[in-house]
Design a protein around this motif. Structure first.
Motif, short mmCIF file in Angstrom:
data_model
loop_
_atom_site.label_atom_id
_atom_site.label_comp_id
_atom_site.label_asym_id
_atom_site.label_seq_id
_atom_site.Cartn_x
_atom_site.Cartn_y
_atom_site.Cartn_z
N GLN A 1 0.80 -0.96 -0.06
CA GLN A 1 -0.07 -0.27 0.09
C GLN A 1 0.90 1.15 -0.41
N VAL A 2 0.70 1.77 -1.21
CA VAL A 2 1.24 3.34 -0.61
C VAL A 2 1.11 4.27 -0.14
N GLN A 3 1.44 5.37 0.29
CA GLN A 3 1.66 6.09 1.36
C GLN A 3 1.83 7.48 1.36
N LEU A 4 1.16 8.65 1.37
CA LEU A 4 1.64 9.55 1.24
C LEU A 4 1.31 10.46 2.48
N PRO A 27 5.21 0.31 -2.26
CA PRO A 27 5.45 -0.13 -3.63
C PRO A 27 5.19 1.63 -4.57
N THR A 28 6.10 2.72 -4.25
CA THR A 28 6.11 3.47 -5.08
C THR A 28 6.29 3.45 -6.87
N PHE A 29 6.62 1.79 -7.29
CA PHE A 29 7.30 1.65 -8.45
C PHE A 29 5.94 1.47 -9.05
N SER A 30 4.59 1.37 -8.56
CA SER A 30 3.86 0.77 -9.77
C SER A 30 3.55 2.46 -10.17
N SER A 31 3.52 3.09 -9.41
CA SER A 31 2.92 4.69 -9.54
C SER A 31 4.04 5.74 -11.18
N ARG A 50 1.57 18.05 -12.65
CA ARG A 50 2.04 17.14 -12.33
C ARG A 50 3.29 16.89 -13.01
N ILE A 51 4.18 15.61 -12.02
CA ILE A 51 5.48 15.20 -12.62
C ILE A 51 5.27 13.68 -12.89
N HIS A 52 6.30 13.29 -14.21
CA HIS A 52 6.54 11.81 -14.43
C HIS A 52 7.20 11.64 -13.38
N LEU A 53 6.89 11.22 -12.95
CA LEU A 53 8.60 10.10 -11.89
C LEU A 53 9.77 10.22 -12.36
N LYS A 54 9.99 9.64 -13.55
CA LYS A 54 11.25 8.47 -13.63
C LYS A 54 11.62 9.67 -14.36
N LEU A 55 10.99 10.65 -15.33
CA LEU A 55 11.52 11.59 -16.20
C LEU A 55 11.64 12.75 -15.40
N GLY A 56 10.82 12.94 -14.96
CA GLY A 56 11.04 14.52 -14.58
C GLY A 56 10.51 15.49 -15.24
N MET A 57 9.58 14.91 -16.63
CA MET A 57 9.11 16.13 -17.39
C MET A 57 7.90 16.66 -16.13
N THR A 58 7.54 17.67 -16.21
CA THR A 58 6.02 17.93 -15.54
C THR A 58 5.47 19.00 -16.61
N ASP A 59 3.74 19.11 -16.10
CA ASP A 59 2.82 19.81 -16.59
C ASP A 59 2.01 20.59 -16.09
N TYR A 60 1.24 21.97 -16.26
CA TYR A 60 0.68 22.45 -15.23
C TYR A 60 -0.33 23.32 -15.61
N GLY A 99 -0.59 8.12 -8.81
CA GLY A 99 -0.71 7.47 -9.83
C GLY A 99 -0.15 7.22 -11.25
N SER A 100 -1.00 7.19 -12.22
CA SER A 100 -0.20 6.89 -13.97
C SER A 100 -0.06 8.17 -15.24
N TRP A 101 1.00 8.34 -15.20
CA TRP A 101 0.41 9.62 -16.60
C TRP A 101 0.30 9.64 -17.67
N VAL A 102 0.26 8.36 -17.91
CA VAL A 102 -0.59 8.13 -18.82
C VAL A 102 -2.13 8.16 -18.83
N THR A 103 -2.89 7.38 -18.02
CA THR A 103 -3.63 7.77 -18.19
C THR A 103 -4.55 9.34 -17.36
N ARG A 104 -3.81 9.45 -16.42
CA ARG A 104 -3.64 10.44 -15.33
C ARG A 104 -4.93 10.22 -14.25
N LEU A 105 -5.36 8.95 -13.96
CA LEU A 105 -5.84 7.99 -12.79
C LEU A 105 -5.00 8.47 -11.61
N TYR A 106 -5.72 8.50 -10.86
CA TYR A 106 -4.68 8.62 -9.12
C TYR A 106 -5.41 7.70 -8.70
#
Length: 119
Positions: A1-4, A27-31, A50-60, A99-106
């Protein structure tokens, strides 16, 4: 379970700055993305950015571009929201979510941090 867990909320003057932190555990690797949201009483929750956790790209969202910055510290599993030039209308509860960068579901949400902006 991911905790934030968010921290750093509080009071800022109009035109001032605050930085929010979101520490993740589990298990944050799933996000692939971390998003920051805000919600005022009686209003819908809106995504600030949001931020992409691996690539670091962002949008606002347009209203915060050039004033808000999202960054990450991968070694410490922490994401930050630096807010500058705050306006009173941005006094909301701010949430981070994983959550997911692609689907925008959190799937995972923090408890929220109150931001108050005084005039």
């Amino acid at each position: 379970q991911v905790q934030l867990v968010e921290s750093g909320g509080g009071l800022a003057q109009a035109g001032g700055s605050l930085r929010l932190s979101c520490a993740a555990s589990g298990p944050t690797f799933s996000s692939s993305a971390m998003g920051w949201f805000r919600q005022a009483p009686g209003k819908e929750r809106e995504c600030v950015g949001r931020i992409h956790l691996k690539l670091g790209m962002t949008d606002y969202r347009d209203s915060v571009k050039s004033r808000f910055t999202i960054s990450r510290d991968t070694a410490n599993n922490t994401v930050y929201l630096q807010m500058t030039s705050l306006i009173p209308e941005e006094a909301d509860v701010y949430y981070c979510a994983a959550g997911s960068w692609v689907t925008r579901l959190y799937n995972y949400w923090g408890q929220g941090a109150q931001v108050t902006v005084s005039t």
